[in-house]
Design a protein around this motif. Structure first.
Motif, PDB file in Angstrom:
ATOM      1  N   ARG A  56      95.691  77.978  45.571  1.00 27.95           N
ATOM      2  CA  ARG A  56      95.147  76.778  46.207  1.00 27.95           C
ATOM      3  C   ARG A  56      93.623  76.768  46.225  1.00 27.95           C
ATOM      4  N   GLY A  57      93.018  77.884  45.835  1.00 20.14           N
ATOM      5  CA  GLY A  57      91.567  77.975  45.885  1.00 20.14           C
ATOM      6  C   GLY A  57      91.087  78.134  47.318  1.00 20.14           C
ATOM      7  N   ILE A  58      89.773  78.098  47.504  1.00 18.58           N
ATOM      8  CA  ILE A  58      89.209  78.184  48.848  1.00 18.58           C
ATOM      9  C   ILE A  58      87.979  77.291  48.955  1.00 18.58           C
ATOM     10  N   GLN A  59      87.636  76.971  50.175  1.00 13.18           N
ATOM     11  CA  GLN A  59      86.341  76.377  50.478  1.00 13.18           C
ATOM     12  C   GLN A  59      85.517  77.470  51.153  1.00 13.18           C
ATOM     13  N   LEU A  60      84.401  77.845  50.553  1.00 15.72           N
ATOM     14  CA  LEU A  60      83.539  78.913  51.062  1.00 15.72           C
ATOM     15  C   LEU A  60      82.325  78.278  51.727  1.00 15.72           C
ATOM     16  N   LEU A  61      82.162  78.511  53.021  1.00 13.09           N
ATOM     17  CA  LEU A  61      81.081  77.926  53.813  1.00 13.09           C
ATOM     18  C   LEU A  61      80.095  79.016  54.214  1.00 13.09           C
ATOM     19  N   LEU A  62      78.835  78.850  53.829  1.00 17.75           N
ATOM     20  CA  LEU A  62      77.794  79.839  54.087  1.00 17.75           C
ATOM     21  C   LEU A  62      76.834  79.323  55.142  1.00 17.75           C
ATOM     22  N   ASP A  63      76.717  80.059  56.229  1.00 20.95           N
ATOM     23  CA  ASP A  63      75.850  79.690  57.345  1.00 20.95           C
ATOM     24  C   ASP A  63      74.393  80.001  56.978  1.00 20.95           C
ATOM     25  N   GLY A  64      73.559  78.951  56.931  1.00 23.09           N
ATOM     26  CA  GLY A  64      72.155  79.127  56.590  1.00 23.09           C
ATOM     27  C   GLY A  64      71.236  79.135  57.792  1.00 23.09           C
ATOM     28  N   GLY A  65      71.792  79.334  58.997  1.00 24.93           N
ATOM     29  CA  GLY A  65      70.983  79.366  60.211  1.00 24.93           C
ATOM     30  C   GLY A  65      70.063  80.577  60.272  1.00 24.93           C
ATOM     31  N   PRO A  70      69.152  87.562  57.953  1.00 21.98           N
ATOM     32  CA  PRO A  70      69.221  88.955  57.471  1.00 21.98           C
ATOM     33  C   PRO A  70      70.421  89.232  56.568  1.00 21.98           C
ATOM     34  N   PHE A  71      71.354  88.288  56.504  1.00 19.40           N
ATOM     35  CA  PHE A  71      72.587  88.529  55.757  1.00 19.40           C
ATOM     36  C   PHE A  71      72.689  87.650  54.512  1.00 19.40           C
ATOM     37  N   ARG A  72      71.559  87.140  54.031  1.00 21.61           N
ATOM     38  CA  ARG A  72      71.578  86.290  52.848  1.00 21.61           C
ATOM     39  C   ARG A  72      72.068  87.056  51.614  1.00 21.61           C
ATOM     40  N   ALA A  73      71.650  88.305  51.476  1.00 22.94           N
ATOM     41  CA  ALA A  73      72.112  89.100  50.321  1.00 22.94           C
ATOM     42  C   ALA A  73      73.621  89.302  50.395  1.00 22.94           C
ATOM     43  N   ASP A  74      74.140  89.525  51.597  1.00 24.47           N
ATOM     44  CA  ASP A  74      75.584  89.668  51.768  1.00 24.47           C
ATOM     45  C   ASP A  74      76.306  88.384  51.369  1.00 24.47           C
ATOM     46  N   VAL A  93      81.720  75.996  47.091  1.00 25.00           N
ATOM     47  CA  VAL A  93      80.694  76.651  47.912  1.00 25.00           C
ATOM     48  C   VAL A  93      79.832  75.592  48.585  1.00 25.00           C
ATOM     49  N   LEU A  94      79.724  75.669  49.921  1.00 24.40           N
ATOM     50  CA  LEU A  94      78.921  74.740  50.699  1.00 24.40           C
ATOM     51  C   LEU A  94      78.053  75.519  51.674  1.00 24.40           C
ATOM     52  N   ARG A  95      76.836  75.032  51.888  1.00 22.43           N
ATOM     53  CA  ARG A  95      75.929  75.635  52.860  1.00 22.43           C
ATOM     54  C   ARG A  95      75.734  74.673  54.035  1.00 22.43           C
ATOM     55  N   PHE A  96      75.439  75.243  55.188  1.00 23.09           N
ATOM     56  CA  PHE A  96      75.252  74.408  56.381  1.00 23.09           C
ATOM     57  C   PHE A  96      74.342  75.119  57.370  1.00 23.09           C
ATOM     58  N   GLN A  97      73.887  74.383  58.347  1.00 22.23           N
ATOM     59  CA  GLN A  97      73.139  74.951  59.476  1.00 22.23           C
ATOM     60  C   GLN A  97      73.713  74.369  60.762  1.00 22.23           C
ATOM     61  N   GLY A  98      73.811  75.188  61.788  1.00 21.98           N
ATOM     62  CA  GLY A  98      74.451  74.755  63.027  1.00 21.98           C
ATOM     63  C   GLY A  98      75.942  74.948  62.893  1.00 21.98           C
ATOM     64  N   THR A  99      76.651  73.884  62.547  1.00 24.95           N
ATOM     65  CA  THR A  99      78.051  73.951  62.136  1.00 24.95           C
ATOM     66  C   THR A  99      78.221  72.978  60.967  1.00 24.95           C
ATOM     67  N   PRO A 100      79.311  73.069  60.224  1.00 21.72           N
ATOM     68  CA  PRO A 100      79.531  72.112  59.131  1.00 21.72           C
ATOM     69  C   PRO A 100      79.590  70.662  59.607  1.00 21.72           C
ATOM     70  N   LEU A 101      79.882  70.445  60.886  1.00 23.46           N
ATOM     71  CA  LEU A 101      79.925  69.078  61.413  1.00 23.46           C
ATOM     72  C   LEU A 101      78.583  68.370  61.290  1.00 23.46           C
ATOM     73  N   ARG A 102      77.498  69.139  61.176  1.00 20.93           N
ATOM     74  CA  ARG A 102      76.160  68.549  61.061  1.00 20.93           C
ATOM     75  C   ARG A 102      75.783  68.216  59.620  1.00 20.93           C
ATOM     76  N   GLY A 103      76.692  68.480  58.704  1.00 23.97           N
ATOM     77  CA  GLY A 103      76.427  68.192  57.300  1.00 23.97           C
ATOM     78  C   GLY A 103      76.408  69.461  56.467  1.00 23.97           C
ATOM     79  N   ASP A 129      77.987  84.009  62.007  1.00 21.90           N
ATOM     80  CA  ASP A 129      78.097  84.761  63.257  1.00 21.90           C
ATOM     81  C   ASP A 129      78.574  83.864  64.391  1.00 21.90           C
ATOM     82  N   LEU A 130      78.907  82.602  64.077  1.00 26.88           N
ATOM     83  CA  LEU A 130      79.378  81.630  65.069  1.00 26.88           C
ATOM     84  C   LEU A 130      78.399  81.518  66.231  1.00 26.88           C
TER      85      LEU A 130
END
Length: 208
Positions: A56-65, A70-74, A93-103, A129-130
């Motif tokens: 089914r694949g995945i949606q990968l969400l990366l927190d850019g806050g 410190p975990f960008r390399a990870d 692959v999608l990036r977001f700040q705050g939560t994905p609800l903000r875009g 890190d929620l």
């Protein structure tokens, strides 16, 4: 490149546990069948053992806050690992700040789009890190437990299982979030077995 967060020999298995879903296989679950017959239950259909799949694949969400800086390399390492385990053409692959609800933003684009859940049944793998470590003076830039809870509830209604890959231990997160989302630590002590158990915990799935 810093040391990867998971042991090399375990890393593909840990990612597979987080990115896969369980579907009925073709082998009869004899143990479950005997248990049902022993309880004199009426068996309408044979129970089958489940098998894990990433089809089914995945949606990968990366927190850019800021707290995840410190975990960008990870995050880059996890993105490559997910592509190798699931298939690059099956990873959104999608990036977001705050939560994905903000875009969200797609890799290589500056424009921010409204977040849309993937098709029902598609796993969502979140690297965040929620907002556990909110930085001083971050104000409204860092999302709180309520906002995260609203997003997780929306995904549950959409039929999408969520696994959060977090830099911290699962117990460190608020219970209001732990009961909504599976939490797999980015820690070299994380084993394939613990990732399997945790990734199925919230869904109530048991791998047989």
């Amino acid at each position: 490149m810093p040391e990867p967060p998971w042991l090399g020999r375990w890393a593909p298995g840990v990612m597979f546990a987080a990115a896969s879903t369980d579907v009925p296989g073709r082998t009869v679950d004899e143990r479950l069948l005997v248990r049902r017959l022993g309880g004199r239950a009426y068996v309408r259909e044979l129970p089958y053992r489940t098998r894990a799949t990433t089809r089914r694949g995945i949606q990968l969400l990366l927190d850019g806050g800021e707290s995840m800086r410190p975990f960008r390399a990870d995050q880059r390492w996890l993105r490559d690992l997910a592509g190798g385990v699931v298939g690059r053409d099956r990873v959104e692959v999608l990036r977001f700040q705050g939560t994905p609800l903000r875009g969200v933003r797609r890799v290589g684009r500056r424009e921010r789009d409204g977040y849309r859940a993937p098709a029902a049944g598609t796993p969502v793998v979140l690297v965040s890190d929620l907002a556990l470590r909110r930085l001083p003076f971050s104000g409204d830039a860092a999302a709180g437990t309520v906002e995260w809870g609203d997003w997780l509830d929306a995904l549950r209604r959409a039929g999408c299982p969520v696994v959060c890959l977090t830099p911290y231990e699962a117990w460190a997160h608020p219970w209001a979030l732990r009961r909504r989302v599976s939490l797999v630590p980015l820690d070299r002590r994380t084993s394939i077995g613990s990732a399997w158990r945790e990734s199925r915990r919230v869904r109530g799935e048991v791998r047989r």
